[in-house]
Design a protein around this motif. Structure first.
Motif, PDB file in Angstrom:
ATOM      1  N   ASP A   1       0.860  -1.186   0.000  1.00 13.49           N
ATOM      2  CA  ASP A   1       0.000   0.000   0.000  1.00 13.49           C
ATOM      3  C   ASP A   1       0.896   1.236   0.000  1.00 13.49           C
ATOM      4  O   ASP A   1       2.052   1.182   0.403  1.00 13.49           O
ATOM      5  N   GLY A   2       0.379   2.341  -0.468  1.00 14.34           N
ATOM      6  CA  GLY A   2       1.112   3.598  -0.413  1.00 14.34           C
ATOM      7  C   GLY A   2       2.272   3.677  -1.381  1.00 14.34           C
ATOM      8  O   GLY A   2       3.294   4.288  -1.077  1.00 14.34           O
ATOM      9  N   ASN A   3       2.122   3.094  -2.557  1.00 14.75           N
ATOM     10  CA  ASN A   3       3.225   3.054  -3.515  1.00 14.75           C
ATOM     11  C   ASN A   3       3.699   4.433  -3.941  1.00 14.75           C
ATOM     12  O   ASN A   3       4.901   4.684  -3.983  1.00 14.75           O
ATOM     13  N   LYS A   4       2.790   5.332  -4.267  1.00 13.35           N
ATOM     14  CA  LYS A   4       3.203   6.677  -4.697  1.00 13.35           C
ATOM     15  C   LYS A   4       3.877   7.418  -3.550  1.00 13.35           C
ATOM     16  O   LYS A   4       4.912   8.051  -3.742  1.00 13.35           O
ATOM     17  N   ARG A   5       3.297   7.350  -2.362  1.00 15.21           N
ATOM     18  CA  ARG A   5       3.895   8.025  -1.202  1.00 15.21           C
ATOM     19  C   ARG A   5       5.270   7.452  -0.884  1.00 15.21           C
ATOM     20  O   ARG A   5       6.223   8.198  -0.634  1.00 15.21           O
ATOM     21  N   THR A   6       5.373   6.136  -0.867  1.00 14.66           N
ATOM     22  CA  THR A   6       6.644   5.504  -0.550  1.00 14.66           C
ATOM     23  C   THR A   6       7.690   5.824  -1.614  1.00 14.66           C
ATOM     24  O   THR A   6       8.849   6.098  -1.296  1.00 14.66           O
ATOM     25  N   ALA A   7       7.295   5.804  -2.871  1.00 10.16           N
ATOM     26  CA  ALA A   7       8.223   6.124  -3.956  1.00 10.16           C
ATOM     27  C   ALA A   7       8.733   7.556  -3.826  1.00 10.16           C
ATOM     28  O   ALA A   7       9.931   7.814  -4.005  1.00 10.16           O
ATOM     29  N   ARG A   8       7.839   8.495  -3.507  1.00  9.03           N
ATOM     30  CA  ARG A   8       8.267   9.892  -3.330  1.00  9.03           C
ATOM     31  C   ARG A   8       9.154  10.036  -2.096  1.00  9.03           C
ATOM     32  O   ARG A   8      10.120  10.808  -2.108  1.00  9.03           O
TER      33      ARG A   8
END
Length: 97
Positions: free
Chosen positions: A37-44
């Motif tokens: 979960d939270g792929n975009k947040r984690t990537a950023r």
């Protein structure tokens, strides 16, 4: 999934500029969805860590440019082309060295 992660990290190892590594990782991790979960947040977040580790400021996506971000994300997920997302993200960076 392990093969994708390995190929990405091997590719990143060949990029000399930490800004390029940060952008490529963020776009790739967003698209590949390595995390539960939270792929975009984690990537950023990881992109920010790579940038800060090399003396650059983190990239902040202004709320006023949210539509542009969403359009770039849509292109990434529709076409598997990260160019627009990487260009957009780079345009949000503060001028630096």
């Amino acid at each position: 999934m392990g093969g994708r992660w390995r190929r990405l990290t091997e590719y990143l190892d060949d990029l000399a500029d930490p800004r390029d590594r940060a952008l490529v990782f963020a776009a790739s991790a967003t698209r590949t969805q390595f995390y539960f979960d939270g792929n975009k947040r984690t990537a950023r977040l990881m992109m920010g860590g790579e940038l800060m580790a090399h003396g650059f400021d983190v990239v902040s996506i202004p709320n006023a440019r949210r539509l542009e971000y969403n359009v770039a994300l849509d292109e990434l997920f529709t076409t598997d082309d990260a160019t627009a997302l990487m260009r957009f993200t780079a345009s949000c960076a503060l001028p630096g060295r």
